[in-house]
Design a protein around this motif. Structure first.
Motif, short mmCIF file in Angstrom:
data_model
loop_
_atom_site.label_atom_id
_atom_site.label_comp_id
_atom_site.label_asym_id
_atom_site.label_seq_id
_atom_site.Cartn_x
_atom_site.Cartn_y
_atom_site.Cartn_z
N GLY A 210 0.81 -1.21 0.00
CA GLY A 210 0.00 0.00 0.00
C GLY A 210 0.84 1.26 0.00
N TRP A 211 1.98 1.24 0.70
CA TRP A 211 2.85 2.42 0.73
C TRP A 211 3.33 2.77 -0.68
CZ3 TRP A 211 4.41 5.50 4.87
CH2 TRP A 211 5.40 6.43 4.58
N SER A 212 3.72 1.76 -1.43
CA SER A 212 4.19 2.01 -2.79
C SER A 212 3.09 2.62 -3.65
CB SER A 212 4.68 0.70 -3.42
OG SER A 212 5.05 0.88 -4.76
N LYS A 213 1.85 2.16 -3.48
CA LYS A 213 0.75 2.66 -4.30
C LYS A 213 0.30 4.05 -3.88
CE LYS A 213 -1.18 -1.92 -5.39
NZ LYS A 213 -0.12 -2.72 -4.76
N VAL A 214 0.44 4.39 -2.60
CA VAL A 214 -0.03 5.69 -2.11
C VAL A 214 1.06 6.75 -2.19
CG1 VAL A 214 -0.90 6.94 -0.10
CG2 VAL A 214 -1.78 4.66 -0.61
N PHE A 215 2.27 6.41 -1.74
CA PHE A 215 3.35 7.40 -1.68
C PHE A 215 4.42 7.20 -2.75
CE2 PHE A 215 1.71 7.01 2.69
CZ PHE A 215 1.29 8.32 2.88
N GLY A 216 4.37 6.08 -3.44
CA GLY A 216 5.28 5.87 -4.56
C GLY A 216 6.63 5.29 -4.21
N GLY A 217 6.96 5.21 -2.93
CA GLY A 217 8.27 4.70 -2.53
C GLY A 217 8.29 3.20 -2.38
N ASP A 218 9.47 2.65 -2.38
CA ASP A 218 9.68 1.21 -2.18
C ASP A 218 10.45 1.05 -0.88
OD1 ASP A 218 9.84 -1.48 -2.39
OD2 ASP A 218 11.23 -1.52 -4.09
N ILE A 219 9.75 0.69 0.20
CA ILE A 219 10.37 0.60 1.51
C ILE A 219 10.78 -0.84 1.79
CG2 ILE A 219 9.17 2.60 2.45
CD1 ILE A 219 7.13 0.74 3.68
N THR A 220 11.73 -1.01 2.68
CA THR A 220 12.24 -2.34 3.01
C THR A 220 12.65 -2.38 4.47
OG1 THR A 220 13.95 -3.98 2.51
CG2 THR A 220 14.56 -1.67 2.26
N LEU A 221 12.55 -3.56 5.07
CA LEU A 221 13.03 -3.76 6.44
C LEU A 221 14.52 -4.08 6.48
CD1 LEU A 221 10.15 -5.85 8.07
CD2 LEU A 221 10.71 -3.45 8.46
N ARG A 222 15.12 -4.32 5.33
CA ARG A 222 16.55 -4.61 5.29
C ARG A 222 17.32 -3.30 5.45
NH1 ARG A 222 14.53 -7.59 0.91
NH2 ARG A 222 15.38 -6.07 -0.55
N PHE A 223 17.67 -3.00 6.69
CA PHE A 223 18.28 -1.70 6.98
C PHE A 223 19.60 -1.52 6.26
CE2 PHE A 223 19.64 -4.70 10.22
CZ PHE A 223 21.02 -4.49 10.28
N TRP A 224 20.26 -2.63 5.91
CA TRP A 224 21.53 -2.49 5.20
C TRP A 224 21.33 -2.01 3.76
CZ3 TRP A 224 19.56 -7.01 7.21
CH2 TRP A 224 19.01 -7.91 6.28
N ASP A 225 20.08 -2.03 3.29
CA ASP A 225 19.78 -1.52 1.95
C ASP A 225 19.26 -0.09 1.97
OD1 ASP A 225 20.59 -3.79 0.60
OD2 ASP A 225 18.63 -4.74 0.73
N TRP A 226 19.08 0.46 3.19
CA TRP A 226 18.60 1.83 3.26
C TRP A 226 19.62 2.77 2.62
CZ3 TRP A 226 16.68 2.10 9.05
CH2 TRP A 226 15.57 1.25 9.18
N GLY A 227 19.14 3.66 1.84
CA GLY A 227 20.02 4.58 1.13
C GLY A 227 20.27 4.19 -0.31
N ASP A 228 19.96 2.93 -0.67
CA ASP A 228 20.10 2.52 -2.06
C ASP A 228 19.10 3.28 -2.93
OD1 ASP A 228 20.96 -1.02 -1.76
OD2 ASP A 228 22.02 0.81 -1.18
N GLN A 229 19.46 3.49 -4.16
CA GLN A 229 18.64 4.28 -5.05
C GLN A 229 17.28 3.65 -5.31
OE1 GLN A 229 20.59 5.18 -8.72
NE2 GLN A 229 19.01 6.61 -9.42
N GLN A 230 17.23 2.31 -5.27
CA GLN A 230 15.97 1.64 -5.58
C GLN A 230 14.97 1.71 -4.43
OE1 GLN A 230 16.24 -2.66 -5.83
NE2 GLN A 230 18.17 -2.66 -4.68
N TYR A 231 15.42 2.13 -3.24
CA TYR A 231 14.52 2.24 -2.10
C TYR A 231 14.35 3.71 -1.72
CZ TYR A 231 15.34 -2.75 -1.67
OH TYR A 231 15.43 -4.10 -1.93
N GLY A 232 13.17 4.03 -1.21
CA GLY A 232 12.90 5.39 -0.78
C GLY A 232 11.48 5.51 -0.28
N LEU A 233 11.22 6.56 0.49
CA LEU A 233 9.88 6.75 1.05
C LEU A 233 8.90 7.25 0.00
CD1 LEU A 233 10.73 8.35 4.52
CD2 LEU A 233 10.18 5.96 4.00
N THR A 234 9.39 7.97 -0.98
CA THR A 234 8.53 8.48 -2.04
C THR A 234 9.13 8.12 -3.39
OG1 THR A 234 9.66 10.62 -2.02
CG2 THR A 234 7.71 10.40 -0.62
N GLY A 235 8.31 8.21 -4.42
CA GLY A 235 8.77 7.89 -5.76
C GLY A 235 7.62 7.96 -6.74
N ASP A 236 7.79 7.27 -7.84
CA ASP A 236 6.79 7.29 -8.91
C ASP A 236 5.91 6.05 -8.92
OD1 ASP A 236 7.82 9.72 -9.77
OD2 ASP A 236 9.27 8.76 -11.14
#
Length: 237
Positions: A48-74
């Motif tokens: 639902g987050w991806s559909k509402v805010f556009g971002g791709d979130i993950t629980l894998r904290f070691w991937d936080w900051g990667d370009q493919q993940y973010g709170l907002t997006g398209d």
């Protein structure tokens, strides 16, 4: 100990096994449903987050900051946001169109003619409002399951969405989510014990059980009992 209870003029009730009472009604088994609830809730929340805010979130904290993940997006384009030639709800229309095309041939993915008619209605008419409703609904279901509020209702609504995807020929993780949803529905009494249901259910109650809030309102609004007309009234002194 008898396993049945028979009323004089009513039905016979078969007593459930002790393990079922423990699993679906005891707070000592609530940790099992906490794990199931968090997994299912995260699946819905992430989708639902991806559909509402556009971002791709993950629980894998070691991937936080990667370009493919973010709170907002398209990722919300075509769901709740339009861009260019893509309008709100077009993602739902595209999903419905793909399922309609998969309903043809000797071994169709969509096996029910009435559901093909429903998909055609979604594609042609309902997608502008159904897209935002699905997106927001998935997010709300995820939040309710994670915090343990109205767990049984949230699991039931999620199962309806899962079944709609399965009927359209999309399997993936949907069967596993349906199974966990049904178990949470059965465990609605204790699935949210480690959550807000621990306080919400006794306070609000259910359609067949009056909660503390409804009982308090009834007591406050209850009329004073009238004196029996057959008894003599004591005159004021």
């Amino acid at each position: 100990m008898s396993t049945t209870e028979q009323t004089p003029s009513g039905p016979t009730y078969i007593e459930e096994p002790a393990v079922a009472r423990w699993l679906f009604g005891s707070n000592r088994a609530a940790w099992i449903w906490l794990i199931a609830r968090l997994w299912l809730g995260w699946e819905w929340f992430q989708s639902g987050w991806s559909k509402v805010f556009g971002g791709d979130i993950t629980l894998r904290f070691w991937d936080w900051g990667d370009q493919q993940y973010g709170l907002t997006g398209d990722g919300n384009i075509g769901w709740v946001r339009s861009s260019g030639d893509v309008d709100v709800g077009d993602s739902v229309a595209g999903f419905a169109q793909g399922a309609i095309e998969a309903s043809e041939g000797p071994h169709p993915d969509v096996a029910y003619g009435w559901y093909v008619d429903f998909l055609e209605w979604v594609r042609d008419t309902a997608h502008p409002w159904l897209g935002p409703m699905v997106a927001i609904g998935e997010l709300v279901i995820g939040v309710l399951l994670i915090v343990g509020l109205f767990t049984g209702i949230a699991a039931a609504l999620g199962a309806v969405l899962n079944f709609s995807f399965v009927f359209a020929g999309s399997a993936g993780v949907n069967p596993a989510m349906i199974l966990v949803s049904f178990l949470l529905i059965l465990a609605w009494r204790n699935a949210g014990w480690y959550g807000l249901d621990r306080w919400a259910l006794p306070l609000l109650g259910t359609p067949w059980f009056r909660g503390r809030l409804r009982s308090r309102r009834r007591e406050q609004g209850a009329p004073e009992p009238e004196a029996d007309s057959g008894e003599a009234q004591t005159p004021p002194s």
